[in-house]
Design an enzyme around this catalytic site. Structure first.
Site, PDB file in Angstrom:
ATOM      1  N   ASP A 258     -16.302   5.042  31.396  1.00 17.08           N
ATOM      2  CA  ASP A 258     -14.953   5.543  31.664  1.00 17.08           C
ATOM      3  C   ASP A 258     -14.975   7.039  31.944  1.00 17.08           C
ATOM      4  O   ASP A 258     -15.703   7.790  31.280  1.00 17.08           O
ATOM      5  CB  ASP A 258     -14.082   5.339  30.409  1.00 17.08           C
ATOM      6  CG  ASP A 258     -13.012   4.294  30.611  1.00 17.08           C
ATOM      7  OD1 ASP A 258     -12.592   4.086  31.767  1.00 17.08           O
ATOM      8  OD2 ASP A 258     -12.603   3.697  29.607  1.00 17.08           O
TER       9      ASP A 258
ATOM     10  N   GLU B 295      -8.673   5.257  35.510  1.00 17.23           N
ATOM     11  CA  GLU B 295      -7.348   4.643  35.345  1.00 17.23           C
ATOM     12  C   GLU B 295      -6.380   5.226  36.366  1.00 17.23           C
ATOM     13  O   GLU B 295      -6.278   6.456  36.486  1.00 17.23           O
ATOM     14  CB  GLU B 295      -6.790   4.972  33.958  1.00 17.23           C
ATOM     15  CG  GLU B 295      -7.538   4.327  32.827  1.00 17.23           C
ATOM     16  CD  GLU B 295      -6.900   4.631  31.467  1.00 17.23           C
ATOM     17  OE1 GLU B 295      -5.797   5.216  31.412  1.00 17.23           O
ATOM     18  OE2 GLU B 295      -7.539   4.290  30.464  1.00 17.23           O
TER      19      GLU B 295
ATOM     20  N   GLU C  70      -4.931  -4.530  33.016  1.00 15.54           N
ATOM     21  CA  GLU C  70      -4.662  -4.526  31.570  1.00 15.54           C
ATOM     22  C   GLU C  70      -3.182  -4.794  31.293  1.00 15.54           C
ATOM     23  O   GLU C  70      -2.303  -4.117  31.840  1.00 15.54           O
ATOM     24  CB  GLU C  70      -5.080  -3.176  30.960  1.00 15.54           C
ATOM     25  CG  GLU C  70      -4.785  -3.123  29.462  1.00 15.54           C
ATOM     26  CD  GLU C  70      -5.475  -2.011  28.688  1.00 15.54           C
ATOM     27  OE1 GLU C  70      -6.289  -1.280  29.292  1.00 15.54           O
ATOM     28  OE2 GLU C  70      -5.189  -1.883  27.490  1.00 15.54           O
TER      29      GLU C  70
ATOM     30  N   ASP D 270     -13.273   4.729  27.065  1.00 15.67           N
ATOM     31  CA  ASP D 270     -12.749   5.873  26.307  1.00 15.67           C
ATOM     32  C   ASP D 270     -11.971   5.382  25.082  1.00 15.67           C
ATOM     33  O   ASP D 270     -11.503   6.185  24.277  1.00 15.67           O
ATOM     34  CB  ASP D 270     -11.930   6.818  27.190  1.00 15.67           C
ATOM     35  CG  ASP D 270     -10.710   6.156  27.783  1.00 15.67           C
ATOM     36  OD1 ASP D 270     -10.532   4.936  27.609  1.00 15.67           O
ATOM     37  OD2 ASP D 270      -9.917   6.873  28.443  1.00 15.67           O
ATOM     38  N   SER D 271     -11.873   4.054  24.913  1.00 18.33           N
ATOM     39  CA  SER D 271     -11.370   3.497  23.652  1.00 18.33           C
ATOM     40  C   SER D 271     -12.281   3.919  22.501  1.00 18.33           C
ATOM     41  O   SER D 271     -11.919   3.775  21.328  1.00 18.33           O
ATOM     42  CB  SER D 271     -11.272   1.968  23.723  1.00 18.33           C
ATOM     43  OG  SER D 271     -12.473   1.413  24.239  1.00 18.33           O
TER      44      SER D 271
ATOM     45  N   LYS E 190     -15.449   4.283  35.732  1.00 23.00           N
ATOM     46  CA  LYS E 190     -14.121   3.656  35.806  1.00 23.00           C
ATOM     47  C   LYS E 190     -13.050   4.732  35.689  1.00 23.00           C
ATOM     48  O   LYS E 190     -13.194   5.672  34.900  1.00 23.00           O
ATOM     49  CB  LYS E 190     -13.956   2.619  34.685  1.00 23.00           C
ATOM     50  CG  LYS E 190     -12.569   2.007  34.635  1.00 23.00           C
ATOM     51  CD  LYS E 190     -12.509   0.752  33.782  1.00 23.00           C
ATOM     52  CE  LYS E 190     -12.297   0.968  32.316  1.00 23.00           C
ATOM     53  NZ  LYS E 190     -11.077   1.736  31.951  1.00 23.00           N
TER      54      LYS E 190
END
Ligand code: KIV
Length: 282
Positions: A84, A116, A183, A45-46, A114
């Site tokens: 993501d 978070e 991270e 999602d970057s 993925k």
């Protein structure tokens, strides 16, 4: 030619083979990264900061991710493709997470997703895994929580924070994740987590003792703006190459050097003569 599976990725830890992961958001970079030998492509999602120009990843939605993922998956290659889950696509309930993860698999073509977050995600991870969707975890600095974390800062520096991250990692492994992104955490903590997990860890700003490493591809090829994070290593200067190429193109046009005969299409002499005659007669 088939893509690497989650089993292949887990086996790499057992065999002591370092895992190479980069982000990708479109067809050309997906194709080139796979030709370069990446084991995993993360449709991160970057995308929001790197490609779409948003301030934070919290602006990215499911439609953005599905479209990017489908483009990445259309490129041929053997890399495993993980996508993501964007902000608010999995936090509301395990059911909604399953629906959205299913869309990334079915419409986006991802092989895994993925998410978070720490141990509070255990029910959500279990829901997805029970329904056949492999999940990669992501703890430490989790950019979707930037407002809660008070900025993009290193996590796990205090004893309490470090212990909490170890607990998160173990709980997520127990829930069924197949790998874990760490991270922006001190390398010693990343090493301790890596040693305690059977599944591979993939670090970004987490030191050399993880089972693999990931970078945002635009950072590693020099196509991003602003001061890079401390952990970024630049391997190319594509941004400067693009700037110089466009400047050279502009100079050629302005000074009459482009296009040259090699870049243009010709009428046959006969047709040209006939056309001129026809135009004169009009
Ligand atoms: O979205 C992303 O690029 C990521 C990496 C930083 C791991 O989650």
């Amino acid at each position: 030619m088939s893509r690497k599976t989650v089993t292949d990725i887990k086996d790499m830890k057992q065999k002591g083979q370092p895992i190479v992961m980069v982000t990708a958001y479109d067809y050309p970079l997906s194709r080139l990264a796979q030709e370069g030998g990446a084991d995993i492509l993360l449709v991160g999602d970057s995308l929001g900061n790197v490609v779409l120009g948003y301030e934070a990843t919290t602006s990215v939605d499911m439609d953005d991710m599905v479209r990017a993922c489908a483009a990445v998956c259309r490129a041929p290659g053997e890399a495993h493709i993980v996508c993501d889950m964007p902000f608010l696509s999995f936090q509301i309930s395990p059911e909604e997470a399953l629906r959205n993860a299913g869309r990334l698999i079915r419409k986006g073509g991802a092989q895994s997703v993925k998410m978070e977050g720490g141990k509070h995600l255990v029910p959500t991870v279990k829901k997805l895994v029970e329904n056949g969707i492999p999940v990669m975890g992501h703890i430490g600095l989790t950019p979707q929580s930037v407002h809660q974390l008070g900025g993009y800062r290193v996590q796990g520096r205090s004893l309490a924070e470090a212990e909490e991250l170890v607990e998160d990692a173990l709980a997520l492994q127990e829930a069924g994740i197949y790998s874990l992104v760490l991270e922006a955490v001190p390398w010693q903590l990343a090493q301790a987590i890596t040693e305690r997990l059977e599944i591979p860890t993939i670090g970004i700003g987490a030191g050399p003792r993880c089972d693999g490493q990931v970078l945002v591809i635009h950072d590693l090829i020099g196509l991003s703006f602003g001061k890079p994070a401390k952990f970024v290593k630049r391997y190319a200067n594509v941004g400067e190459d693009i700037r110089q190429a466009v400047a050279a193109f502009g100079a050629d046009i302005r000074e009459g050097r482009y296009p040259e005969p090699a870049h243009q299409y010709n009428l046959s002499a006969e047709t040209w003569a006939a056309l001129q005659k026809a135009l004169e007669e009009k």
